[in-house]
Design a protein around this motif. Structure first.
Motif, mmCIF file in Angstrom:
data_model
loop_
_atom_site.group_PDB
_atom_site.id
_atom_site.type_symbol
_atom_site.label_atom_id
_atom_site.label_comp_id
_atom_site.label_asym_id
_atom_site.label_seq_id
_atom_site.Cartn_x
_atom_site.Cartn_y
_atom_site.Cartn_z
ATOM 1 N N GLN A 27 36.264 9.248 63.307
ATOM 2 C CA GLN A 27 36.921 8.295 62.429
ATOM 3 C C GLN A 27 38.125 8.967 61.792
ATOM 4 N N THR A 28 39.114 8.161 61.459
ATOM 5 C CA THR A 28 40.327 8.705 60.848
ATOM 6 C C THR A 28 40.050 9.069 59.391
ATOM 7 N N LEU A 29 40.916 9.896 58.853
ATOM 8 C CA LEU A 29 40.812 10.254 57.442
ATOM 9 C C LEU A 29 40.856 9.000 56.584
ATOM 10 N N ASP A 30 41.791 8.111 56.874
ATOM 11 C CA ASP A 30 41.918 6.900 56.069
ATOM 12 C C ASP A 30 40.662 6.036 56.139
ATOM 13 N N ASN A 31 40.034 5.925 57.297
ATOM 14 C CA ASN A 31 38.798 5.140 57.407
ATOM 15 C C ASN A 31 37.656 5.794 56.639
ATOM 16 N N SER A 32 37.603 7.106 56.654
ATOM 17 C CA SER A 32 36.583 7.819 55.892
ATOM 18 C C SER A 32 36.794 7.613 54.399
ATOM 19 N N LEU A 33 38.032 7.725 53.949
ATOM 20 C CA LEU A 33 38.344 7.490 52.539
ATOM 21 C C LEU A 33 38.017 6.063 52.130
ATOM 22 N N LEU A 34 38.324 5.097 52.990
ATOM 23 C CA LEU A 34 38.022 3.693 52.695
ATOM 24 C C LEU A 34 36.521 3.495 52.534
ATOM 25 N N SER A 35 35.740 4.116 53.387
ATOM 26 C CA SER A 35 34.289 4.026 53.282
ATOM 27 C C SER A 35 33.792 4.613 51.957
ATOM 28 N N LEU A 36 34.317 5.766 51.585
ATOM 29 C CA LEU A 36 33.940 6.385 50.317
ATOM 30 C C LEU A 36 34.325 5.499 49.133
#
Length: 67
Positions: A32-41
């Motif tokens: 997963q991209t950094l942005d997708n990981s951040l969005l999940s968090l």
């Protein structure tokens, strides 16, 4: 990022600007991209909106995902 053959080829061919796309495509294998990981968090309430936007690689695009 997982060192799939696609990722390895991009690195070897010095096409690192295409890695983000390969990561998105590699979601089937757990990437997963950094942005997708951040969005999940952010959506789980584990980081603030401010942290989410400061750390995002594309904050202008990610703003549309804010609740």
């Amino acid at each position: 990022m997982i060192a799939t053959s696609a990722i390895s080829n991009l690195i070897r061919e010095e096409k690192t600007h295409q890695i983000d796309t390969a990561i998105q495509t590699g979601s089937k294998v757990g990437m997963q991209t950094l942005d997708n990981s951040l969005l999940s968090l952010y959506r789980r309430g584990l980081i603030s909106q401010e942290v989410f936007l400061i750390q995002a690689s594309n904050p202008d695009i990610m703003k549309k995902y804010l609740i």
